[in-house]
Design a protein around this motif. Structure first.
Motif, PDB file in Angstrom:
ATOM      1  N   UNK A 194       0.810  -1.215   0.000  1.00  0.00           N
ATOM      2  CA  UNK A 194       0.000   0.000   0.000  1.00  0.00           C
ATOM      3  C   UNK A 194       0.846   1.270   0.000  1.00  0.00           C
ATOM      4  N   UNK A 195       2.093   1.166   0.447  1.00  0.00           N
ATOM      5  CA  UNK A 195       2.923   2.359   0.617  1.00  0.00           C
ATOM      6  C   UNK A 195       3.064   3.202  -0.654  1.00  0.00           C
ATOM      7  N   UNK A 196       3.358   2.620  -1.840  1.00  0.00           N
ATOM      8  CA  UNK A 196       3.500   3.477  -3.036  1.00  0.00           C
ATOM      9  C   UNK A 196       2.254   4.300  -3.334  1.00  0.00           C
ATOM     10  N   UNK A 221       1.973   8.332  -2.973  1.00  0.00           N
ATOM     11  CA  UNK A 221       1.551   9.100  -4.146  1.00  0.00           C
ATOM     12  C   UNK A 221       0.326   9.955  -3.867  1.00  0.00           C
ATOM     13  N   UNK A 222      -0.666   9.375  -3.173  1.00  0.00           N
ATOM     14  CA  UNK A 222      -1.862  10.143  -2.831  1.00  0.00           C
ATOM     15  C   UNK A 222      -1.528  11.300  -1.899  1.00  0.00           C
ATOM     16  N   UNK A 223      -0.624  11.049  -0.955  1.00  0.00           N
ATOM     17  CA  UNK A 223      -0.242  12.109  -0.022  1.00  0.00           C
ATOM     18  C   UNK A 223       0.463  13.249  -0.744  1.00  0.00           C
ATOM     19  N   UNK A 224       1.417  12.906  -1.632  1.00  0.00           N
ATOM     20  CA  UNK A 224       2.222  13.925  -2.304  1.00  0.00           C
ATOM     21  C   UNK A 224       1.439  14.681  -3.367  1.00  0.00           C
ATOM     22  N   UNK A 276      -1.403  18.886  -1.916  1.00  0.00           N
ATOM     23  CA  UNK A 276      -1.957  19.975  -2.740  1.00  0.00           C
ATOM     24  C   UNK A 276      -3.351  20.415  -2.300  1.00  0.00           C
ATOM     25  N   UNK A 277      -4.170  19.460  -1.833  1.00  0.00           N
ATOM     26  CA  UNK A 277      -5.506  19.833  -1.389  1.00  0.00           C
ATOM     27  C   UNK A 277      -5.441  20.718  -0.145  1.00  0.00           C
TER      28      UNK A 277
END
Length: 318
Positions: free
Chosen positions: A39-41, A45-48, A53-54
Motif C-alpha cells: 500500500x505504501x506506493x 503518491x496520494x499524499x504527495x 496539494x488539497x
C-alpha cells in the motif's frame, strides 16, 4: 486420583502454547508488513499529489495570491467575493445542467452497451475494443477530432445532418447546442469505460438464475427487472457515484479544446471557470477558494448519492 494424561494445562504444555502464540503473532506481523509495503506506493503518491496539494489549496483560499509570489491575508474575503460573483454562479448553474443530463444518459448508454456486448455475437471482442478505445485516447486528440467533425462549415456531422434535411446548425457556435455537443462527446469518450465495469458486474451474476427464469417462461424485460437489475445494484452504485464525481470535476480538456468555455460562456463549467481564474487571470487565492467550495459540493453530492442508494443497495421501498 487424576492422572497426568488428563491434566488440561500442565507445565510441559505451556511452553509449546507460548511458542505457537509467538508464531501466530509473527505471521500476523509479517502479513501486516507485506500489506503496508504493497500500500505504501499508492499512499505516498496520494499524499504527495492529492493530500498535500488539497491542503495547500484550502490554505491559499484565505490569501490573495498573485502570480509574482506576493501573499496577503484576506481571511474569508475570497469566499465573500465568490458569493457575489455572478459569473461563478452561472458556471455552477451550467455545471448542474451538465451533471443532471450527463450522468443519467451515460449510465443508460453504458448499461445498454454492457448488456449488448455480454451477448454471444460475432466479433464481439472487436466490438468491445472499439467501444473502449475512445477512453484511452488523449482528450486533447478527442477534442480536436470532434471539433473538426462538428464544424458548421466542413464538419462531417454537420454535413450529414444538413443532407438529411434537418437544417444547418452551428453545433459549437450556439450556447445550447454547444453544451449538448459537449455532453454527447463526453458520453462517447466515457461510455466504453463504464461499459466494461457493467460487463464485469453482469458476468458475476450466476447463469443458473437466467436458466431458471427461462424455464419459468420469463421474458427479457421480466428477467432484467427481477434478476439482472437487483444483482447489478452494487455495480450501478459505483458507476453512478464515479460518473457524478467525474462530471463535477472533469471535462476541462474537452472544454478547452472544443469551445474554450464559449459561446457566451455557455460551456463554462465550474472547473473551467476555476482554471481561468488561476491560470489566465492569476487569481490563485480566489481560484483556491472556488476549488475548495467545489470539492465541498462534490463531497455533499457523493454523500447524497450514497445515502439515497444506501451504500450500493437501492431502496425498494421495503
Amino acid at each position: 486420583m487424576t492422572s497426568l494424561g488428563t491434566v488440561p494445562d500442565t507445565a510441559a504444555r505451556r511452553p509449546a502454547r507460548a511458542a505457537r502464540e509467538r508464531r501466530r503473532l509473527s505471521r500476523k506481523h509479517r502479513e501486516w508488513l507485506a500489506a503496508a509495503l504493497f500500500l505504501a506506493p499508492d499512499c505516498i503518491g496520494l499524499l504527495l499529489f492529492v493530500g498535500i496539494p488539497m491542503l495547500l489549496s484550502i490554505f491559499l483560499g484565505f490569501f490573495q495570491v498573485s502570480g509574482f509570489g506576493s501573499y496577503r491575508w484576506v481571511g474569508l474575503g475570497n469566499y465573500e467575493r465568490m458569493m457575489s460573483d455572478p459569473l461563478f454562479w452561472d458556471a455552477m448553474r451550467i455545471t448542474a445542467i451538465y451533471v443532471v443530463v450527463l450522468v443519467p444518459v451515460l449510465f443508460a448508454v453504458s448499461l445498454g452497451l454492457g448488456l449488448l456486448v455480454k451477448q454471444k455475437l460475432p466479433a464481439v471482442g472487436a466490438f468491445r475494443t472499439a467501444l473502449f478505445l475512445p477512453y484511452v485516447i488523449s482528450l486533447v486528440v478527442v477534442g480536436l477530432l470532434w471539433k473538426f467533425l462538428l464544424d458548421d462549415q466542413v464538419g462531417a456531422v454537420s454535413g450529414a445532418i444538413e443532407d438529411a434535411g434537418l437544417g444547418h446548425h452551428s453545433w459549437l457556435g450556439e450556447p445550447s447546442l454547444a453544451l449538448a455537443s459537449l455532453i454527447a462527446v463526453t458520453v462517447w469518450v466515457m461510455m466504453g469505460y463504464y461499459m466494461v465495469i457493467f460487463l464485469a458486474g453482469l458476468q458475476e451474476i450466476p447463469q443458473e438464475f437466467y436458466e431458471a427464469a427461462k424455464i419459468d417462461g420469463a421474458g427479457p424485460w421480466r428477467t432484467f427487472r427481477s434478476i439482472t437489475w437487483p444483482l447489478l445494484r452494487p455495480t450501478s452504485f459505483f458507476v453512478l457515484l464515479m460518473s457524478t464525481v467525474a462530471a463535477l470535476t472533469g471535462g476541462l480538456d474537452l472544454i478547452f479544446v472544443l469551445t474554450s468555455g464559449g459561446p457566451a460562456n455557455g460551456t463554462s463549467l465550474a472547473i473551467f471557470y476555476i482554471y481561468q481564474q488561476a491560470f489566465i487571470f492569476g487569481e490563485y487565492g480566489y481560484a483556491s477558494a472556488l476549488g475548495s467550495f467545489l470539492v465541498l459540493i462534490m463531497v455533499l453530492v457523493s454523500a447524497v448519492v450514497f445515502r439515497v442508494t444506501r451504500g450500493g443497495r437501492f431502496d425498494d421501498g421495503e
